[in-house]
Design an enzyme around this catalytic site. Structure first.
Site, mmCIF file in Angstrom:
data_model
loop_
_atom_site.group_PDB
_atom_site.id
_atom_site.type_symbol
_atom_site.label_atom_id
_atom_site.label_comp_id
_atom_site.label_asym_id
_atom_site.label_seq_id
_atom_site.Cartn_x
_atom_site.Cartn_y
_atom_site.Cartn_z
ATOM 1 N N CYS A 94 0.794 -29.951 59.616
ATOM 2 C CA CYS A 94 1.263 -28.572 59.867
ATOM 3 C C CYS A 94 0.139 -27.651 60.334
ATOM 4 C CB CYS A 94 1.907 -27.994 58.620
ATOM 5 S SG CYS A 94 3.122 -29.078 57.899
ATOM 6 N N HIS A 142 2.436 -20.336 58.560
ATOM 7 C CA HIS A 142 3.210 -21.582 58.609
ATOM 8 C C HIS A 142 4.503 -21.372 57.820
ATOM 9 C CE1 HIS A 142 4.493 -25.629 58.319
ATOM 10 N NE2 HIS A 142 4.011 -25.874 57.110
ATOM 11 N N ASN A 176 10.940 -26.166 57.936
ATOM 12 C CA ASN A 176 9.543 -26.535 58.195
ATOM 13 C C ASN A 176 9.513 -27.538 59.354
ATOM 14 O OD1 ASN A 176 6.948 -27.536 58.165
ATOM 15 N ND2 ASN A 176 6.866 -27.854 55.957
HETATM 16 O O1 UT7 Z 1 4.281 -28.093 55.407
HETATM 17 C C1 UT7 Z 1 4.073 -29.097 54.474
HETATM 18 C C2 UT7 Z 1 3.805 -28.513 53.196
HETATM 19 N N1 UT7 Z 1 4.906 -28.595 52.304
HETATM 20 C C3 UT7 Z 1 5.256 -27.525 51.599
HETATM 21 O O2 UT7 Z 1 4.791 -26.444 51.823
HETATM 22 C C4 UT7 Z 1 6.166 -27.675 50.440
HETATM 23 C C5 UT7 Z 1 5.535 -27.065 49.234
HETATM 24 N N2 UT7 Z 1 6.397 -27.158 48.079
HETATM 25 C C6 UT7 Z 1 7.553 -26.470 47.980
HETATM 26 O O3 UT7 Z 1 7.930 -25.742 48.855
HETATM 27 C C7 UT7 Z 1 8.321 -26.573 46.689
HETATM 28 O O4 UT7 Z 1 7.534 -27.237 45.731
HETATM 29 C C8 UT7 Z 1 9.678 -27.307 46.837
HETATM 30 C C9 UT7 Z 1 10.639 -26.435 47.636
HETATM 31 C C10 UT7 Z 1 9.488 -28.651 47.515
HETATM 32 C C11 UT7 Z 1 10.305 -27.526 45.450
HETATM 33 O O5 UT7 Z 1 10.432 -26.297 44.789
HETATM 34 P P1 UT7 Z 1 9.946 -26.163 43.274
HETATM 35 O O6 UT7 Z 1 10.307 -24.803 42.837
HETATM 36 O O7 UT7 Z 1 8.510 -26.550 43.224
HETATM 37 O O8 UT7 Z 1 10.894 -27.191 42.559
HETATM 38 P P2 UT7 Z 1 10.488 -28.432 41.651
HETATM 39 O O9 UT7 Z 1 9.827 -29.492 42.453
HETATM 40 O O10 UT7 Z 1 9.751 -27.896 40.486
HETATM 41 O O11 UT7 Z 1 11.917 -28.975 41.202
HETATM 42 C C12 UT7 Z 1 12.778 -28.209 40.409
HETATM 43 C C13 UT7 Z 1 14.072 -28.949 40.178
HETATM 44 C C14 UT7 Z 1 13.911 -30.427 39.865
HETATM 45 O O12 UT7 Z 1 14.806 -30.736 38.840
HETATM 46 P P3 UT7 Z 1 14.291 -30.985 37.331
HETATM 47 O O13 UT7 Z 1 13.338 -32.137 37.442
HETATM 48 O O14 UT7 Z 1 13.623 -29.700 36.949
HETATM 49 O O15 UT7 Z 1 15.564 -31.273 36.617
HETATM 50 C C15 UT7 Z 1 14.351 -31.109 41.131
HETATM 51 O O16 UT7 Z 1 14.922 -32.367 40.899
HETATM 52 O O17 UT7 Z 1 14.898 -28.873 41.338
HETATM 53 C C16 UT7 Z 1 15.405 -30.165 41.646
HETATM 54 N N3 UT7 Z 1 15.584 -30.278 43.091
HETATM 55 C C17 UT7 Z 1 16.731 -29.924 43.711
HETATM 56 N N4 UT7 Z 1 17.901 -29.441 43.264
HETATM 57 C C18 UT7 Z 1 18.869 -29.167 44.159
HETATM 58 C C19 UT7 Z 1 14.706 -30.700 44.026
HETATM 59 N N5 UT7 Z 1 15.261 -30.636 45.247
HETATM 60 C C20 UT7 Z 1 16.505 -30.157 45.084
HETATM 61 C C21 UT7 Z 1 17.566 -29.863 45.977
HETATM 62 N N6 UT7 Z 1 18.713 -29.368 45.471
HETATM 63 N N7 UT7 Z 1 17.442 -30.050 47.314
#
Ligand code: UT7
Length: 328
Positions: free
Chosen positions: A115, A255, A285
Site C-alpha cells: 500500500c 491511504h 482498500n
Molecule cells: O492496507 C493494508 C493495511 N491493512 C489495514 O490497514 C487493516 C488494519 N486493521 C483493521 O483495519 C482492523 O483491525 C480490522 C477492520 C481488520 C478489524 O477490526 P478490529 O476492530 O481490529 O476487529 P478485531 O480484529 O478485533 O475483531 C473483532 C471481532 C472478532 O470477533 P471476536 O473474536 O471478538 O468474537 C472477529 O471475528 O469481529 C469479528 N469480525 C467480523 N464480524 C463481522 C471480523 N471480521 C468480521 C466481519 N463481520 N467481516
C-alpha cells in the site's frame, strides 16, 4: 531535496464497473453492513471483470493521465507501476503497459511496496527527473486485490477492492512540486501481512492451493497499531523535512484502509475533516491504488488549487510506510 523541482502535470483514475456492496457480502460470509461500516467505514468496493488484469486497469488510468498532461505515450521516458498483483510473475506489469501504450522509448519496471508502493514510486521517479536523467515519468498505483482475496474469510474479504490511479510527473517552476519524502520499512513485521505462496520460498503446489496460501493473510489488530503509529510519525517527519507546519497543509491524502485509522491521524494532527480526502466508503482498500485514487478524485473534483500544499501518507505490507509533501 537538492533536485530541480518536479510536480504532477496530469492525473487519471480507473475503477472497474462491477460494485460489490456490503449487502452482497452478507450473502457470502457471516457479516453485516453495520459491522463493516462501523469498524472500517467501507460501504462498497469495485471488482475487476474476469478478463481484466492489473495492466488493463493501469492502462485506462494512464491514458487519462497522459491526455490531461498533453503528453503522447511515445514521449514517455519512464513507467513505474506500483503493485502487488502484477499480471504475472514476469514480465513486469510496467513492461506489459509500455507495449499497450506504445511508449516505445520508456524504461519500465514494477515496484513492490504494497500500500506504500505509490509513494515509493513517486519518490523514485522524482529523483530520476530531478537529477536530470529523465524528462518525465508515468507513475501508477494499480492492484487487483480481488484475485488474492479469500471470499470465505470474513476477516479480510470485506476490506479490499480493485482500481488504478496514475500521474504524469515532469519539471515544474521553482517553488512548486514535491518538497519532501519520508519512506521506511520494518521488515520484522512482514509476517503480519503477506501472501506466502507462489514465490521461490513456497512455489505453487496442490498443498499451497488447498491450504489457501495464495490469499492475503493479515493480522488486522497488529497492522492497525502499526498504521496509527506510522501515520503520525511519517507525517511529522515529512512536514519537518519540507519545513511546513501541519497548519500549512491544505489537503491531507491518507491511504484508505480504514476510516478509524484516518480519523485517529486527523485527530492527532488537529486537522478538520474537510481537509482530508476520504473515499474508503466507495472503493475500500485498493492497496497501491488507494492514495492515487484519493488524490486524483480530489484533484478532479476541484479540491486542490494551484499553490495548495498537499500531504500524502500511507502504510502497508513489508511492513512499509511512505509520505510526501507537494506544492500543487
Ligand atoms: O492496507 C493494508 C493495511 N491493512 C489495514 O490497514 C487493516 C488494519 N486493521 C483493521 O483495519 C482492523 O483491525 C480490522 C477492520 C481488520 C478489524 O477490526 P478490529 O476492530 O481490529 O476487529 P478485531 O480484529 O478485533 O475483531 C473483532 C471481532 C472478532 O470477533 P471476536 O473474536 O471478538 O468474537 C472477529 O471475528 O469481529 C469479528 N469480525 C467480523 N464480524 C463481522 C471480523 N471480521 C468480521 C466481519 N463481520 N467481516
Amino acid at each position: 531535496m537538492n533536485l530541480r523541482p518536479v510536480g504532477i502535470v496530469g492525473t487519471g483514475m480507473y475503477v472497474p464497473e462491477k460494485v460489490l456492496t456490503n449487502a452482497d457480502l452478507e450473502k457470502m460470509v457471516e457479516t453485516n453492513d453495520e459491522w463493516i461500516v462501523s469498524r472500517t467505514g467501507i460501504r462498497e468496493r469495485h471488482i475487476a471483470a474476469p478478463e481484466q488484469a492489473t495492466s488493463d486497469m493501469a492502462y485506462e488510468a494512464a491514458v487519462r493521465a497522459l491526455d490531461k498532461a498533453g503528453l503522447a505515450a511515445e514521449e514517455l521516458d519512464l513507467i513505474i507501476v506500483a503493485t502487488i498483483t502484477p499480471d504475472m510473475a514476469f514480465p513486469s506489469t510496467a513492461c506489459i503497459l509500455q507495449e499497450k501504450l506504445g511508449a516505445k522509448k520508456a524504461a519500465a519496471f514494477d515496484l513492490s511496496a504494497a500500500c506504500s508502493g505509490f509513494v515509493y514510486s513517486l519518490a523514485t521517479a522524482v529523483n530520476f527527473i530531478g537529477s536530470g536523467m529523465y524528462g518525465n515519468a508515468l507513475v501508477i498505483g494499480a492492484d487487483t486485490l480481488s484475485r488474492i482475496t479469500d471470499y470465505t474469510d470474513r476477516n479480510t474479504c470485506v476490506l479490499f477492492g480493485d482500481g488504478a490511479g496514475a500521474v504524469v510527473l515532469a519539471p515544474v517552476p521553482e517553488g512548486r512540486g514535491f518538497k519532501s519524502f519520508d519512506l521506511g520499512a520494518e521488515g520484522a513485521g512482514g509476517p503480519l501481512l503477506n501472501l506466502e505462496a507462489g514465490g521461490s520460498r513456497l512455489p505453487a503446489s496442490e498443498d499451497t492451493v488447498k491450504n489457501g496460501k495464495h490469499f492475503i493473510y493479515m493480522n488486522g489488530r497488529e497492522v492497525f497499531k502499526f498504521a496509527v503509529r506510522v501515520m503520525s510519525t511519517a507525517t511529522d517527519e515529512v512536514l519537518r523535512k519540507a519545513g511546513f507546519s501541519k497548519e500549512d497543509i491544505d489537503l491531507f491524502v491518507p491511504h484508505q484502509a480504514n476510516i478509524r485509522i484516518i480519523q485517529s491521524a486527523m485527530q492527532r494532527l488537529n486537522l478538520p475533516e474537510e481537509k482530508c480526502v476520504i473515499n474508503v466508503d466507495k472503493y475500500a482498500n485498493t492497496s497501491a491504488a488507494s492514495i492515487p485514487l484519493a488524490l486524483v478524485e480530489a484533484a478532479e473534483a476541484g479540491r486542490i488549487k494551484e499553490g495548495d500544499k498537499v500531504l500524502l501518507v500511507g502504510f502497508g505490507g513489508g511492513l512499509t510506510w511512505g509520505a510526501a509533501t507537494i506544492v500543487w
